[in-house]
Scaffold this motif. Structure first.
Motif, PDB file in Angstrom:
ATOM      1  N   ASN A  85       0.824  -1.207   0.000  1.00  0.00           N
ATOM      2  CA  ASN A  85       0.000   0.000   0.000  1.00  0.00           C
ATOM      3  C   ASN A  85       0.856   1.254   0.000  1.00  0.00           C
ATOM      4  O   ASN A  85       0.406   2.326   0.357  1.00  0.00           O
ATOM      5  CB  ASN A  85      -0.919   0.016   1.227  1.00  0.00           C
ATOM      6  N   GLN A  86       2.129   1.112  -0.453  1.00  0.00           N
ATOM      7  CA  GLN A  86       3.073   2.212  -0.322  1.00  0.00           C
ATOM      8  C   GLN A  86       3.280   3.010  -1.602  1.00  0.00           C
ATOM      9  O   GLN A  86       3.849   4.088  -1.574  1.00  0.00           O
ATOM     10  CB  GLN A  86       4.436   1.657   0.124  1.00  0.00           C
ATOM     11  N   ASP A  87       2.839   2.479  -2.729  1.00  0.00           N
ATOM     12  CA  ASP A  87       3.184   3.101  -3.999  1.00  0.00           C
ATOM     13  C   ASP A  87       2.221   4.240  -4.321  1.00  0.00           C
ATOM     14  O   ASP A  87       1.010   4.054  -4.336  1.00  0.00           O
ATOM     15  CB  ASP A  87       3.140   2.056  -5.127  1.00  0.00           C
ATOM     16  N   SER A  88       2.763   5.417  -4.586  1.00  0.00           N
ATOM     17  CA  SER A  88       1.908   6.540  -4.980  1.00  0.00           C
ATOM     18  C   SER A  88       1.440   6.355  -6.406  1.00  0.00           C
ATOM     19  O   SER A  88       2.013   5.610  -7.191  1.00  0.00           O
ATOM     20  CB  SER A  88       2.669   7.864  -4.847  1.00  0.00           C
ATOM     21  N   SER A  89       0.369   7.039  -6.780  1.00  0.00           N
ATOM     22  CA  SER A  89      -0.200   6.880  -8.116  1.00  0.00           C
ATOM     23  C   SER A  89       0.647   7.618  -9.139  1.00  0.00           C
ATOM     24  O   SER A  89       1.447   8.488  -8.820  1.00  0.00           O
ATOM     25  CB  SER A  89      -1.631   7.411  -8.138  1.00  0.00           C
ATOM     26  N   GLY A  90       0.463   7.259 -10.394  1.00  0.00           N
ATOM     27  CA  GLY A  90       1.163   7.952 -11.470  1.00  0.00           C
ATOM     28  C   GLY A  90       2.237   7.088 -12.099  1.00  0.00           C
ATOM     29  O   GLY A  90       2.580   6.018 -11.619  1.00  0.00           O
ATOM     30  N   ASN A  91       2.777   7.582 -13.189  1.00  0.00           N
ATOM     31  CA  ASN A  91       3.814   6.866 -13.926  1.00  0.00           C
ATOM     32  C   ASN A  91       5.162   7.224 -13.316  1.00  0.00           C
ATOM     33  O   ASN A  91       5.815   8.181 -13.729  1.00  0.00           O
ATOM     34  CB  ASN A  91       3.762   7.253 -15.407  1.00  0.00           C
ATOM     35  N   ASN A  92       5.578   6.491 -12.285  1.00  0.00           N
ATOM     36  CA  ASN A  92       6.746   6.875 -11.517  1.00  0.00           C
ATOM     37  C   ASN A  92       7.890   5.874 -11.605  1.00  0.00           C
ATOM     38  O   ASN A  92       8.778   5.862 -10.754  1.00  0.00           O
ATOM     39  CB  ASN A  92       6.365   7.099 -10.051  1.00  0.00           C
TER      40      ASN A  92
ATOM     41  N   SER B 179      -6.053   2.887   9.453  1.00  0.00           N
ATOM     42  CA  SER B 179      -6.085   2.770   7.995  1.00  0.00           C
ATOM     43  C   SER B 179      -5.308   1.531   7.605  1.00  0.00           C
ATOM     44  O   SER B 179      -4.729   0.846   8.457  1.00  0.00           O
ATOM     45  CB  SER B 179      -5.469   4.008   7.320  1.00  0.00           C
ATOM     46  N   GLU B 180      -5.242   1.250   6.308  1.00  0.00           N
ATOM     47  CA  GLU B 180      -4.448   0.126   5.827  1.00  0.00           C
ATOM     48  C   GLU B 180      -2.974   0.308   6.170  1.00  0.00           C
ATOM     49  O   GLU B 180      -2.216  -0.655   6.264  1.00  0.00           O
ATOM     50  CB  GLU B 180      -4.604  -0.021   4.313  1.00  0.00           C
ATOM     51  N   ASP B 181      -2.529   1.573   6.323  1.00  0.00           N
ATOM     52  CA  ASP B 181      -1.125   1.860   6.585  1.00  0.00           C
ATOM     53  C   ASP B 181      -0.736   1.666   8.043  1.00  0.00           C
ATOM     54  O   ASP B 181       0.436   1.716   8.381  1.00  0.00           O
ATOM     55  CB  ASP B 181      -0.789   3.294   6.174  1.00  0.00           C
ATOM     56  N   GLY B 182      -1.703   1.512   8.928  1.00  0.00           N
ATOM     57  CA  GLY B 182      -1.353   1.321  10.319  1.00  0.00           C
ATOM     58  C   GLY B 182      -2.303   2.036  11.257  1.00  0.00           C
ATOM     59  O   GLY B 182      -3.461   2.313  10.934  1.00  0.00           O
ATOM     60  N   LEU B 183      -1.773   2.370  12.435  1.00  0.00           N
ATOM     61  CA  LEU B 183      -2.575   2.927  13.521  1.00  0.00           C
ATOM     62  C   LEU B 183      -1.834   4.096  14.137  1.00  0.00           C
ATOM     63  O   LEU B 183      -0.610   4.063  14.305  1.00  0.00           O
ATOM     64  CB  LEU B 183      -2.823   1.846  14.579  1.00  0.00           C
ATOM     65  N   SER B 184      -2.557   5.152  14.480  1.00  0.00           N
ATOM     66  CA  SER B 184      -1.986   6.291  15.174  1.00  0.00           C
ATOM     67  C   SER B 184      -2.968   6.737  16.247  1.00  0.00           C
ATOM     68  O   SER B 184      -4.181   6.771  16.021  1.00  0.00           O
ATOM     69  CB  SER B 184      -1.703   7.443  14.210  1.00  0.00           C
TER      70      SER B 184
END
Length: 786
Positions: A546-553, A774-779
């Motif tokens: 779940n770490q990759d940002s959108s776009g052609n990178n 979220s999918e990224d974790g907890l705060s």
């Protein structure tokens, strides 16, 4: 004539009741063609130990999904149009009394929805245990090949060809599930289910018991669908199976299964060994402790570890009697397992006595001393030159000479799906070899490639042991394999076999698998083949976790030898590789600017595993940091991966983490993976020992995008903002608690700035804790309202 005591089937059905439901999740009529829609509802049943859902009128379209989450432990299951059929319109088991249902409707899809027609509700259990003698001698066990079948309350187990076995009275047309890696039960005996990733819906089964119930017919062979989260079948996920034989057992019998018990041991895996009582061509009886729930357990010959049948009946008392089950000698039972030629085959024994090495074969004139299997497979290997008849699969030419061997997958029902081809070696005498090894070239390209394995056994007996395995497409070029066989050094009779399986689904014909240039030699003889540089043009570049940002990178550079990553980018390529103690990862690295994490490493799933990524640059203390020394220019790294971890991997991950979003580009190039020697004459062991053997230094910072969450102003009066990092993925939920732990409000958030009204949440003056998930974790954040 003495008759055996009347026995009873040993099931341990889950205490439950079925409740009708009228809950509906349906798309709204006014959804736009380019808009997505999410519908969230909660199902709760007071005092339920667990919940399971049954659906009707299901339409999930092409891309829409249903996500079910346990509120107790957060376990999730994602259902789609394809996998909900495997689950027979039902869900996994979820611990606790409440689940959240989230229907995600893809843009442009209409009439999406489903109805929950029934709930299976777990009840407390009041059953008691029984066993042979006055004392229950079972102890905890953790055999990975044995699972628990629910809701009937039985045991099932994996055999060498991937099928599963249980008792005949344990299967029915009702949607049943087999669970592996089962946790301990609650102190009150109520069971705890493993996560949905360890639950598999039972598919087809073969048993005569349903039509002709009798003890002689009380066996069943079944299949289980691939897991809806991992995509793996039970044998792939568990990595273990039972060898089934028809020979008579020794003096002691072991039973391992999920029998009932008191407290936390209830219907968890336990084992006991007891004396054999009697054996016939149909039944085997023993004084081994079993209780309800053990039906379907493997009957294990303690002396060999082989399974000889399936346990089905209790009959032990404190003073006599015996428990019993059916032997694998029952012809219909043996045929249903389909084990001829596998496990412990009576045929296809190796012949000849090859003792002169190197022993090589490129199949230029014929198969040489290699032979097609006569049983246990479906199709043969084929000699060929040039390309294969099917477009989009197979090599265009041989690797060595003009001819190679391949498996032709064309023909629905004949070449695919899941058709097996086996090629057997002659007997190999390794008596004079100190480090034997197998080298060969293999080619696996196509949209439905399944698997290629090399397996070994000794003296024409025992289990086939996998020494090499590749699953899925491996690029458009020939690949070199170098298989260490040193564990067989000194053996006088070793047999190898190539075991290929064609693909599944509508494109199964695109799964031709080829081999060439097969050679067996001593490891200190000719040098290993050179280790080629990865050509990224041969791989699909995928977004990781779940770490990759959108776009052609990302882009492939330098004619395929390099992978360029820009901005906030995590990518992976599918690469099946068995990381051994001698595995080395070599690459060149350069970066235009420093981000948070620049790293590379292997993985075996699509979830973050920090201790597998070798960080070479970056401001964040994350991953394995032993090689974090990049400064500028292009630097070569040679990392002895096997010093840090080993195991079967299927992904190579490249990381250019930069949460600022832009401003840097990193290039990983000339990537090589090899087993120590890399074309040199020295042994892999001597070369790997020359590399630095160090203790891993692990970073102490999590890659959790919620770590940057901010609240402003704080203290606040009536309004405040919650800032969420732009790269947080999935649903973001904030739950507000008083300092005494009472839940006082809930709000869904989005990346960026979220304006919150204290009045709308009925937050008076005081101190609050905000839990953000979220999918990224907890705060967890503290908020003060003045």
């Amino acid at each position: 004539m003495c008759l055996p005591l009347l026995n009873w089937g040993q099931t341990g059905g889950l205490p439950q009741h079925i409740k009708a439901s009228s809950l509906t999740l349906r798309a709204g009529d006014n959804i736009g063609k380019s808009s997505a829609q999410v519908i969230t509802k909660t199902i709760s049943e007071k005092d339920a130990i667990w919940l399971r859902l049954f659906f009707k009128d299901v339409n999930l379209g092409v891309n829409s999904t249903l996500t079910i989450t346990s509120k107790l432990d957060g376990a999730k299951q994602i259902l789609t149009t394809s996998n909900i059929k495997d689950w027979k319109n039902s869900s996994a088991y979820f611990n606790g009394d409440s689940v959240i249902l989230e229907l995600s409707i893809a843009p442009g899809e209409t009439a999406i929805g489903l109805d929950v027609m029934e709930l299976a509700v777990g009840d407390p259990s009041l059953q008691i245990k029984s066993q042979c003698g006055s004392v229950d001698d079972r102890v905890d066990s953790n055999d990975a090949a044995i699972g628990r079948i629910v809701p009937i309350g039985c045991t099932g187990w994996i055999i060498t060809n991937g099928k599963l076995v249980t008792a005949g009275h344990c299967v029915s047309s009702r949607a049943e599930i087999i669970e592996f890696n089962v946790p301990k039960s609650n102190p009150d005996r109520t069971i705890v289910h493993p996560g949905p990733e360890d639950q598999y819906p039972i598919g087809n089964f073969v048993t005569p018991y349903t039509n002709q119930p009798s003890q002689a017919n009380d066996w069943a062979v079944f299949t289980a669908s691939a897991n809806s989260l991992t995509g793996q079948t039970p044998i792939q996920a568990q990595g273990k199976s039972f060898n089934v034989v028809q020979s008579a057992p020794g003096n002691n019998i072991t039973i391992t299964g999920f029998g009932t018990d008191t407290g936390i041991d209830n219907q968890t895996q336990q084992i006991h060994t007891g004396p054999l009582s009697s054996v016939t061509n149909t039944f085997v009886r023993y004084r081994t402790d079993t209780t309800g729930g053990n039906s379907g357990s493997p009957i294990i010959d303690t002396a060999t570890g082989n399974a000889i049948g399936v346990h089905a009946y209790g009959g032990c008392t404190g003073s006599g009697g015996s428990n019993s089950g059916e032997r694998a000698t029952i012809p219909a039972f043996w045929d249903a397992m389909g084990l001829d030629g596998g496990g412990n085959p009576p045929t296809d024994e190796c012949t000849g006595d090859v003792s002169s090495f190197p022993f090589s074969e490129s199949f230029e004139s014929n198969l040489g001393q290699w032979k097609q299997a006569t049983s246990g497979d479906d199709i043969n290997w084929t000699r060929n030159s040039g390309g294969t008849p099917s477009n989009g699969t197979g090599p265009s030419a041989a690797n060595d000479g003009s001819t190679y061997l391949y498996v032709e997958a064309s023909g629905n029902g004949t070449g695919y799906p899941n058709k097996r081809a086996i090629l057997n070696s002659p007997c190999l005498d390794f008596g004079s070899l100190t480090s034997p090894k197998l080298t060969f070239q293999y080619h696996m390209v196509g949209s439905a490639i399944e698997s290629l394995a090399v397996e070994a056994r000794t003296n024409n007996t025992g289990n086939w042991v996998s020494v090499f395995n590749r699953t899925g497409a491996q690029g458009s070029d020939w690949n070199a394999a170098d298989v260490d066989l040193s564990s067989y050094a000194g053996e006088a009779s070793v047999q190898l076999r190539f075991n290929a399986v064609t693909g599944d689904g509508g494109q199964g014909w695109q799964s031709d698998i080829a081999i060439d240039a097969v050679a067996i030699q001593n490891g200190t003889g000719n040098p290993d083949p050179s280790c080629p540089t990865l050509n990224f043009n041969d791989f699909q570049i995928n977004a990781y976790a779940n770490q990759d940002s959108s776009g052609n990178n990302s882009s492939v550079v330098s004619g395929g030898s390099g992978l360029s990553l820009s901005n906030n980018t995590w990518k992976y390529i599918t690469l099946n590789y068995n990381v051994t103690a001698n595995t080395v990862l070599e690459f060149d690295f350069s970066s235009s600017a420093e981000g948070e994490i620049h790293a590379v490493g292997f993985d075996d799933d699509n979830a973050l595993t920090a201790n597998r990524y070798f960080k070479v640059h970056g401001t964040q203390n994350y991953g394995v940091t032993n090689y974090d020394d990049y400064t500028s220019g292009t630097k070569k790294y040679t990392i002895p991966v096997g010093n840090f971890y080993t195991g079967n991997m299927n992904q190579l991950v490249f990381i250019n983490d930069n949460d600022a979003g832009s401003g840097n580009t990193s290039i990983f190039s000339n990537v090589k993976i090899y087993e120590g020697s890399c074309g040199q004459s020295a042994t892999a062991e001597s070369l790997i020992s020359a590399l630095e053997s160090v203790t891993p230094i692990l970073g102490d910072e999590s890659e959790n995008s919620l770590l940057n969450t901010r609240i402003h102003p704080n203290p606040a009066k009536s309004r405040f903002s919650i800032y969420i990092n732009d790269y947080v993925k999935g649903n973001i939920n904030a739950t507000f608690y008083s300092v005494l732990g009472r839940k006082v409000g809930q709000k869904e958030l989005k990346p960026g700035v979220n304006i919150v009204s204290a009045q709308s949440l009925s937050l008076g003056k005081g101190i609050y804790l905000i839990r953000i998930d979220s999918e990224d974790g907890l705060s967890t954040q503290k908020l003060i309202i003045n």
